[in-house]
Design a protein around this motif. Structure first.
Motif, PDB file in Angstrom:
ATOM      1  N   GLY A 250     -17.066  -5.901  -3.951  1.00  9.18           N
ATOM      2  CA  GLY A 250     -15.675  -5.977  -4.394  1.00  9.18           C
ATOM      3  C   GLY A 250     -15.387  -7.249  -5.162  1.00  9.18           C
ATOM      4  O   GLY A 250     -14.601  -7.246  -6.121  1.00  9.18           O
ATOM      5  N   GLU A 251     -16.019  -8.344  -4.759  1.00  4.84           N
ATOM      6  CA  GLU A 251     -15.850  -9.601  -5.484  1.00  4.84           C
ATOM      7  C   GLU A 251     -16.587  -9.573  -6.821  1.00  4.84           C
ATOM      8  O   GLU A 251     -16.111 -10.125  -7.817  1.00  4.84           O
ATOM      9  N   ALA A 252     -17.755  -8.923  -6.839  1.00  7.89           N
ATOM     10  CA  ALA A 252     -18.538  -8.865  -8.075  1.00  7.89           C
ATOM     11  C   ALA A 252     -17.926  -7.911  -9.093  1.00  7.89           C
ATOM     12  O   ALA A 252     -17.911  -8.196 -10.297  1.00  7.89           O
ATOM     13  N   TRP A 253     -17.432  -6.771  -8.609  1.00 10.59           N
ATOM     14  CA  TRP A 253     -16.881  -5.741  -9.499  1.00 10.59           C
ATOM     15  C   TRP A 253     -15.562  -5.230  -8.922  1.00 10.59           C
ATOM     16  O   TRP A 253     -15.505  -4.162  -8.299  1.00 10.59           O
TER      17      TRP A 253
ATOM     18  N   ARG B 157     -12.948  -0.591  -9.987  1.00 10.07           N
ATOM     19  CA  ARG B 157     -13.780   0.544  -9.595  1.00 10.07           C
ATOM     20  C   ARG B 157     -13.331   1.785 -10.356  1.00 10.07           C
ATOM     21  O   ARG B 157     -12.182   2.209 -10.217  1.00 10.07           O
ATOM     22  N   PRO B 158     -14.203   2.385 -11.140  1.00  6.84           N
ATOM     23  CA  PRO B 158     -13.809   3.604 -11.855  1.00  6.84           C
ATOM     24  C   PRO B 158     -13.601   4.757 -10.885  1.00  6.84           C
ATOM     25  O   PRO B 158     -14.143   4.766  -9.777  1.00  6.84           O
ATOM     26  N   ALA B 159     -12.812   5.720 -11.296  1.00  6.38           N
ATOM     27  CA  ALA B 159     -12.603   6.899 -10.457  1.00  6.38           C
ATOM     28  C   ALA B 159     -13.916   7.666 -10.330  1.00  6.38           C
ATOM     29  O   ALA B 159     -14.596   7.913 -11.330  1.00  6.38           O
ATOM     30  N   PRO B 160     -14.306   8.029  -9.116  1.00  3.26           N
ATOM     31  CA  PRO B 160     -15.554   8.783  -8.948  1.00  3.26           C
ATOM     32  C   PRO B 160     -15.376  10.218  -9.419  1.00  3.26           C
ATOM     33  O   PRO B 160     -14.254  10.741  -9.445  1.00  3.26           O
ATOM     34  N   PRO B 161     -16.455  10.877  -9.807  1.00  5.19           N
ATOM     35  CA  PRO B 161     -16.340  12.295 -10.185  1.00  5.19           C
ATOM     36  C   PRO B 161     -15.917  13.132  -8.987  1.00  5.19           C
ATOM     37  O   PRO B 161     -16.350  12.882  -7.858  1.00  5.19           O
ATOM     38  N   GLU B 162     -15.058  14.096  -9.221  1.00  2.89           N
ATOM     39  CA  GLU B 162     -14.585  14.941  -8.131  1.00  2.89           C
ATOM     40  C   GLU B 162     -15.620  16.016  -7.799  1.00  2.89           C
ATOM     41  O   GLU B 162     -16.245  16.590  -8.693  1.00  2.89           O
ATOM     42  N   VAL B 163     -15.778  16.273  -6.527  1.00  2.11           N
ATOM     43  CA  VAL B 163     -16.648  17.358  -6.067  1.00  2.11           C
ATOM     44  C   VAL B 163     -15.871  18.667  -6.151  1.00  2.11           C
ATOM     45  O   VAL B 163     -14.691  18.726  -5.794  1.00  2.11           O
TER      46      VAL B 163
ATOM     47  N   TRP C  56      -7.537  14.178   0.270  1.00  2.00           N
ATOM     48  CA  TRP C  56      -8.801  13.547  -0.117  1.00  2.00           C
ATOM     49  C   TRP C  56      -8.773  13.015  -1.551  1.00  2.00           C
ATOM     50  O   TRP C  56      -9.217  11.894  -1.813  1.00  2.00           O
ATOM     51  N   ASN C  57      -8.243  13.787  -2.471  1.00  3.78           N
ATOM     52  CA  ASN C  57      -8.289  13.387  -3.881  1.00  3.78           C
ATOM     53  C   ASN C  57      -7.298  12.281  -4.222  1.00  3.78           C
ATOM     54  O   ASN C  57      -7.358  11.723  -5.318  1.00  3.78           O
ATOM     55  N   THR C  58      -6.397  11.971  -3.304  1.00  2.22           N
ATOM     56  CA  THR C  58      -5.463  10.860  -3.533  1.00  2.22           C
ATOM     57  C   THR C  58      -5.814   9.638  -2.688  1.00  2.22           C
ATOM     58  O   THR C  58      -5.025   8.698  -2.604  1.00  2.22           O
ATOM     59  N   ARG C  59      -6.998   9.654  -2.073  1.00  2.00           N
ATOM     60  CA  ARG C  59      -7.425   8.490  -1.291  1.00  2.00           C
ATOM     61  C   ARG C  59      -7.566   7.275  -2.204  1.00  2.00           C
ATOM     62  O   ARG C  59      -7.835   7.407  -3.404  1.00  2.00           O
ATOM     63  N   GLU C  60      -7.398   6.105  -1.634  1.00  2.00           N
ATOM     64  CA  GLU C  60      -7.595   4.879  -2.400  1.00  2.00           C
ATOM     65  C   GLU C  60      -9.091   4.675  -2.651  1.00  2.00           C
ATOM     66  O   GLU C  60      -9.909   4.830  -1.739  1.00  2.00           O
ATOM     67  N   ILE C  61      -9.433   4.339  -3.865  1.00  2.00           N
ATOM     68  CA  ILE C  61     -10.828   4.004  -4.184  1.00  2.00           C
ATOM     69  C   ILE C  61     -10.964   2.508  -3.919  1.00  2.00           C
ATOM     70  O   ILE C  61     -10.667   1.670  -4.769  1.00  2.00           O
ATOM     71  N   ASN C  62     -11.386   2.180  -2.700  1.00  2.00           N
ATOM     72  CA  ASN C  62     -11.285   0.802  -2.223  1.00  2.00           C
ATOM     73  C   ASN C  62     -12.626   0.154  -1.910  1.00  2.00           C
ATOM     74  O   ASN C  62     -12.672  -0.908  -1.278  1.00  2.00           O
ATOM     75  N   ALA C  63     -13.727   0.783  -2.334  1.00  2.00           N
ATOM     76  CA  ALA C  63     -15.038   0.209  -2.009  1.00  2.00           C
ATOM     77  C   ALA C  63     -16.092   0.720  -2.975  1.00  2.00           C
ATOM     78  O   ALA C  63     -15.948   1.786  -3.579  1.00  2.00           O
TER      79      ALA C  63
ATOM     80  N   GLU D 181     -27.853   5.043  -4.537  1.00  2.00           N
ATOM     81  CA  GLU D 181     -26.701   5.943  -4.430  1.00  2.00           C
ATOM     82  C   GLU D 181     -25.366   5.211  -4.396  1.00  2.00           C
ATOM     83  O   GLU D 181     -24.333   5.808  -4.060  1.00  2.00           O
ATOM     84  N   VAL D 182     -25.348   3.935  -4.719  1.00  2.00           N
ATOM     85  CA  VAL D 182     -24.090   3.177  -4.710  1.00  2.00           C
ATOM     86  C   VAL D 182     -23.107   3.798  -5.701  1.00  2.00           C
ATOM     87  O   VAL D 182     -23.470   4.143  -6.834  1.00  2.00           O
ATOM     88  N   HIS D 183     -21.857   3.941  -5.258  1.00  2.00           N
ATOM     89  CA  HIS D 183     -20.840   4.566  -6.105  1.00  2.00           C
ATOM     90  C   HIS D 183     -19.455   4.129  -5.645  1.00  2.00           C
ATOM     91  O   HIS D 183     -19.274   3.749  -4.491  1.00  2.00           O
TER      92      HIS D 183
END
Length: 324
Positions: free
Chosen positions: A140-143, A146-152, A194-201, A233-235
């Motif tokens: 989190g400090e380095a980057w 965070r871009p939005a991940p692709p939706e499943v 699920w699709n409105t979760r915060e992208i926090n990591a 697999e980091v994303h």
């Protein structure tokens, strides 16, 4: 890549390493020695790994060579290697080209001993949670962006699960069919959460004790502590993805957790490092459990052991009433 010799057998694992060994020695300017290429049962594709010695400033240290590595793994390990508190391997040398070929590579610390999965107990999972939280903080400090991940496409996955039931007829087929039908009915509500979760990591993506080692006291590489491995697999995502992934590994053998609760442990470890856990992560965990469990029949080839299938069905039946 003009002038590079043909790289025969590109996907031949340790053979690739041997072909590139002269180029590695050249780029290391004589500091790399005693190279021993090896291959383990869990390795796939063209990755080559070796143990070796790396000399620098009058001292020699044990290292692991890995070539090639994917862009994400190279980025994570090379960027975080020098950060205080980062539970990632230290680096002796790295690059994105070798011998005229666009192949990323790492020469990194060799942590003595075995991954902590060799002897599971509650403390191992506490250490894993601590390492995960440290990883979230460092990435989190380095980057921070965070871009939005692709939706499943969960609807498609559920349809695949239904088709698999009709084709393979696993135990409790009718119960599975009824539960998947109910999940599909609830899917709009589940995805609204699920699709409105915060992208926090930056999620590790393969968080388990087999990817955790411990640097001992007195190591030439740095202070003692946990060292995570395997960052392919980091994303970007929500940390609950790692927590439920870890939990899911032990659905069929919960006794191996020794009473540990991955979601609670990682939440506690995040709070200890000042990372946010103020959202309704327990609801997110339940939604994730439902989605993961309901789609298990779509992957019978990988996860079709009867004991695991029954355990996933039990999780589904236990969790469905909790998500509305």
């Amino acid at each position: 890549m003009g002038g590079a010799e043909p790289l025969s057998g590109l996907m031949a694992g340790h053979d690739l390493g041997r072909q590139l060994e002269p180029a590695l020695k050249e780029v290391c300017e004589g500091r790399l020695s005693d190279i021993r290429w090896f291959r383990t049962d869990w390795q796939r594709g063209g990755a080559a790994t070796a143990y070796a010695k790396f000399g620098e400033n009058g001292a020699t240290r044990d290292v692991v060579i890995k070539i090639p590595v994917g862009p994400m793994e190279h980025r994570v390990v090379s960027t975080l290697a020098g950060r205080d508190g980062s539970p990632t391997p230290r680096i002796a040398l790295h690059g994105t080209e070798i011998g005229g070929w666009d192949l990323a590579w790492l020469i990194m610390e060799r942590v003595p001993g075995n991954p902590l999965a060799a002897h599971l107990h509650k403390q191992v999972f506490e250490d894993l949670a601590h390492a995960a939280a440290g990883f979230y903080k460092a990435t989190g400090e380095a980057w921070p962006d965070r871009p939005a991940p692709p939706e499943v496409n969960w609807e498609q996955q559920l349809e695949r699960a239904r088709e698999s039931l009709r084709t393979n007829h696993p135990a409790a087929e009718q119960v599975w069919a009824q539960d998947i039908k109910l999940v599909m009915k609830k899917l709009p509500k589940l995805l609204a959460v699920w699709n409105t979760r915060e992208i926090n990591a930056w999620c590790h993506g393969d968080l388990h004790a087999g990817n955790l080692m411990r640097r001992p006291e007195g190591s030439a590489w740095g202070p003692p502590g946990e060292v995570l491995l395997d960052f392919a697999e980091v994303h970007p995502g929500h940390w609950i993805e790692d927590a439920v992934y870890l939990e899911r590994i032990y659905w069929a053998k919960p006794e191996a957790l020794d009473g540990a609760k991955p979601v609670s442990l990682i939440a506690k470890a995040r709070r200890a490092l000042g990372l946010d856990t103020s959202d309704d992560y327990q609801m997110l965990a339940n939604v994730r459990r439902v989605l993961m469990a309901a789609t298990i029949p779509a992957f019978l080839k990988q996860e079709g052991h009867p004991r695991y299938l029954q355990a996933a069905l039990d999780v589904l039946n236990r969790t469905l009433p909790l998500v509305g």
